[in-house]
Design a protein around this motif. Structure first.
Motif, short mmCIF file in Angstrom:
data_model
loop_
_atom_site.label_atom_id
_atom_site.label_comp_id
_atom_site.label_asym_id
_atom_site.label_seq_id
_atom_site.Cartn_x
_atom_site.Cartn_y
_atom_site.Cartn_z
N ALA A 132 9.49 15.81 0.13
CA ALA A 132 10.14 16.74 1.06
C ALA A 132 9.26 17.06 2.25
O ALA A 132 9.77 17.38 3.34
N SER A 133 7.94 16.96 2.09
CA SER A 133 7.02 17.25 3.20
C SER A 133 7.02 16.18 4.26
O SER A 133 6.45 16.37 5.34
N GLY A 134 7.63 15.03 3.96
CA GLY A 134 7.64 13.92 4.91
C GLY A 134 6.42 13.03 4.84
O GLY A 134 6.20 12.20 5.72
N ALA A 135 5.64 13.15 3.76
CA ALA A 135 4.38 12.42 3.66
C ALA A 135 4.56 10.91 3.70
O ALA A 135 3.66 10.19 4.17
N ILE A 136 5.70 10.39 3.23
CA ILE A 136 5.92 8.94 3.30
C ILE A 136 7.12 8.59 4.18
O ILE A 136 7.56 7.45 4.22
N GLY A 137 7.64 9.58 4.89
CA GLY A 137 8.79 9.33 5.75
C GLY A 137 10.07 9.19 4.94
O GLY A 137 10.14 9.55 3.76
N ARG A 138 11.09 8.64 5.54
CA ARG A 138 12.39 8.48 4.86
C ARG A 138 12.26 7.49 3.72
O ARG A 138 11.80 6.36 3.91
N PRO A 139 12.66 7.88 2.49
CA PRO A 139 12.58 6.94 1.36
C PRO A 139 13.53 5.76 1.57
O PRO A 139 14.69 5.94 1.94
N GLY A 253 8.56 4.62 1.42
CA GLY A 253 9.24 5.15 2.58
C GLY A 253 8.86 4.42 3.85
O GLY A 253 8.04 3.49 3.84
N GLU A 254 9.41 4.86 4.95
CA GLU A 254 9.15 4.20 6.23
C GLU A 254 7.70 4.37 6.69
O GLU A 254 7.20 3.55 7.47
N GLU A 255 7.01 5.39 6.18
CA GLU A 255 5.65 5.66 6.66
C GLU A 255 4.59 5.62 5.56
O GLU A 255 3.42 5.88 5.82
N GLY A 256 5.00 5.30 4.33
CA GLY A 256 4.02 5.26 3.26
C GLY A 256 4.67 5.07 1.90
O GLY A 256 5.88 4.89 1.79
N SER A 257 3.83 5.09 0.87
CA SER A 257 4.29 4.90 -0.51
C SER A 257 3.75 6.02 -1.39
O SER A 257 2.69 6.59 -1.11
N PHE A 266 5.11 15.92 -18.60
CA PHE A 266 5.32 17.04 -17.68
C PHE A 266 4.32 17.03 -16.52
O PHE A 266 4.59 17.61 -15.47
N HIS A 267 3.18 16.38 -16.72
CA HIS A 267 2.11 16.45 -15.74
C HIS A 267 1.65 15.04 -15.39
O HIS A 267 2.14 14.06 -15.94
N GLY A 268 0.71 14.94 -14.50
CA GLY A 268 0.18 13.65 -14.10
C GLY A 268 -0.08 13.62 -12.61
O GLY A 268 0.41 14.48 -11.85
N ALA A 269 -0.86 12.64 -12.20
CA ALA A 269 -1.30 12.57 -10.81
C ALA A 269 -0.26 11.93 -9.90
O ALA A 269 0.31 10.88 -10.23
N VAL A 270 -0.01 12.57 -8.78
CA VAL A 270 0.79 11.99 -7.71
C VAL A 270 -0.18 11.41 -6.69
O VAL A 270 -1.16 12.06 -6.32
N GLN A 271 0.09 10.19 -6.23
CA GLN A 271 -0.76 9.55 -5.23
C GLN A 271 0.09 9.09 -4.06
O GLN A 271 1.24 8.66 -4.24
N VAL A 272 -0.48 9.16 -2.87
CA VAL A 272 0.21 8.76 -1.64
C VAL A 272 -0.66 7.75 -0.89
O VAL A 272 -1.89 7.89 -0.84
N HIS A 273 -0.01 6.75 -0.34
CA HIS A 273 -0.70 5.71 0.43
C HIS A 273 0.04 5.55 1.76
O HIS A 273 1.18 5.10 1.79
N SER A 274 -0.59 5.96 2.85
CA SER A 274 0.03 5.79 4.16
C SER A 274 -0.12 4.35 4.63
O SER A 274 -0.97 3.60 4.11
N VAL A 275 0.67 3.95 5.59
CA VAL A 275 0.58 2.59 6.13
C VAL A 275 -0.81 2.41 6.74
O VAL A 275 -1.24 3.18 7.59
N GLY A 276 -1.53 1.38 6.26
CA GLY A 276 -2.87 1.12 6.77
C GLY A 276 -3.96 1.99 6.17
O GLY A 276 -5.13 1.87 6.52
N GLY A 277 -3.57 2.88 5.22
CA GLY A 277 -4.54 3.80 4.63
C GLY A 277 -4.96 3.37 3.24
O GLY A 277 -4.95 2.18 2.90
N THR A 278 -5.31 4.32 2.41
CA THR A 278 -5.69 4.09 1.01
C THR A 278 -4.97 5.09 0.12
O THR A 278 -4.41 6.08 0.61
N TRP A 279 -5.01 4.84 -1.18
CA TRP A 279 -4.38 5.76 -2.11
C TRP A 279 -5.16 7.07 -2.15
O TRP A 279 -6.38 7.08 -2.28
N GLU A 280 -4.43 8.20 -2.03
CA GLU A 280 -5.05 9.52 -2.07
C GLU A 280 -4.31 10.40 -3.08
O GLU A 280 -3.08 10.39 -3.15
#
Length: 365
Positions: A132-139, A253-257, A266-280
């Protein structure tokens, strides 16, 4: 509440529901009287027969932990006594059975809820907030994979997993599809394909170790789900893999994964990878902390009317309808429209449960 079904999963529910301030388990029942007596003695409830429990005066809700094939009969028996019902997943074994349950509940003026409630924990809720924050753009698309050898490796009585109403899709699919609907919205259409590797399985644990059981359902399902939002999901549910290293759920999404944690937890790590970036790693920002199975009933108890919650029958029915549509598509090779839809439940803000402060379900604050 009263619990019907004291099998393998019941201890997880009992630990949560007897530890929370919002819920009280007053009665348990099982076709096996010894199982009911053991659960009652362990968790401070009273044991009844399945027929008797629906008449216990203090009960408002029945938690239905029977096998899927029994969900309809137990639900209708409870509703017939004016009790609300919360079913373990799937809501029922068939869409027709679920419709009968919901129609009976509406006529009786009682409520129905449905597992899974794992989507209310910090793992999936943080993933939802991140999206919802837009971190990876439109899914654009997602992948969801559950590939294991089969539950006969660990379950002492796995017969129902391979009987009508079972199989990897109806057993594990509710976790994945509930998560996907929460993240990407309801499913409008599906394609499905299925296969069955062998016609019998061998139980590997418990008193029936070495016993062969028949397989009456497909043990591998592959599907494409078209979400009403336009996103596409590729879904693999299989009891035919030796092991898998595939990520449970990924959303692109259009801007990341985004990598989403196991929806069976119930729990676990969420990771985001922007285009050209690394997993965070993403810091947990939403959902119930310290959650355990039964959280959906706690969420209902916290609602203003003590009847409605995020683990809703509407969501459970839509997920069941999606799974049924996938199986019909696999059977006839045709793209299937999903006749139902649902409203995605409200997000869960970061919320600490009272018992979580003392170390989790099983210990009262």
């Amino acid at each position: 509440m009263g619990i019907v079904g004291c099998g393998n999963i019941s201890a997880q529910y009992l630990r949560t529901l007897t530890s929370a301030d919002e819920t009280s388990v007053v009665a348990v029942a099982d076709l096996d009287a010894d199982k009911a007596a053991h659960a009652a003695a362990t968790y401070g409830a009273r044991a009844f027969s399945v027929d008797e429990i629906f008449g216990v005066d203090e009960i408002e809700w029945i938690l239905n932990l029977t096998t899927p094939a029994a969900h309809e009969d137990v639900s209708l028996a409870a509703i017939g006594q004016g009790l609300s019902v919360y079913n373990e997943k799937p809501l029922c074994a068939t869409v027709a059975a679920a419709q009968r349950v919901l129609e009976a509940a509406h006529a009786a003026g009682v409520a129905v809820g449905s597992a899974p409630d794992t989507v209310l924990g910090t793992g999936l809720q943080t993933a939802r907030a991140t999206l919802a924050s837009g971190a990876i753009g439109r899914p654009v698309f997602a992948t969801a994979t559950m590939a294991v050898p089969g539950h006969e490796l660990w379950h002492p009585a796995p017969d129902f997993y391979y009987a009508p109403g079972g199989g990897p899709l109806l057993d594990m699919g509710p976790y994945y599809l509930t998560a996907l609907v929460t993240l990407l919205g309801p499913v409008a259409a599906v394609y499905g394909a299925a296969s069955r590797t062998r016609d019998e399985r061998i139980i590997s644990s418990g008193p029936r170790k070495g016993e062969r059981i028949g397989v009456a359902v497909d043990s591998h399902i592959t599907a494409i789900c078209e979400h009403a939002s336009g996103a596409l999901t590729t879904l693999i549910m299989s009891f035919d893999a030796a092991a898998s290293q595939a990520a449970r759920i990924e959303v692109h999404g259009e801007e990341g994964s985004m990598a989403v944690p196991d929806p069976n937890e119930f729990h676990g790590a969420v990771q985001v990878h922007s285009v050209g970036g690394t997993w965070e790693m993403v810091t947990p920002s939403a959902g119930y902390t310290g959650a355990g199975r039964g959280l959906g009933l706690i969420d209902i108890a916290r609602s203003a009317d003590r009847r409605t919650g995020r683990a809703s029958a509407e969501l459970g029915f839509h997920v069941l309808d999606v799974m049924s549509s996938i199986l019909r598509s696999a059977d006839d090779g045709q793209r299937r429209m999903v006749s139902s839809t649902c409203t995605v439940p409200d997000p869960v803000p970061l919320t600490e449960l009272s018992y979580a402060r003392t170390g989790g379900a099983g210990q009262r604050a």
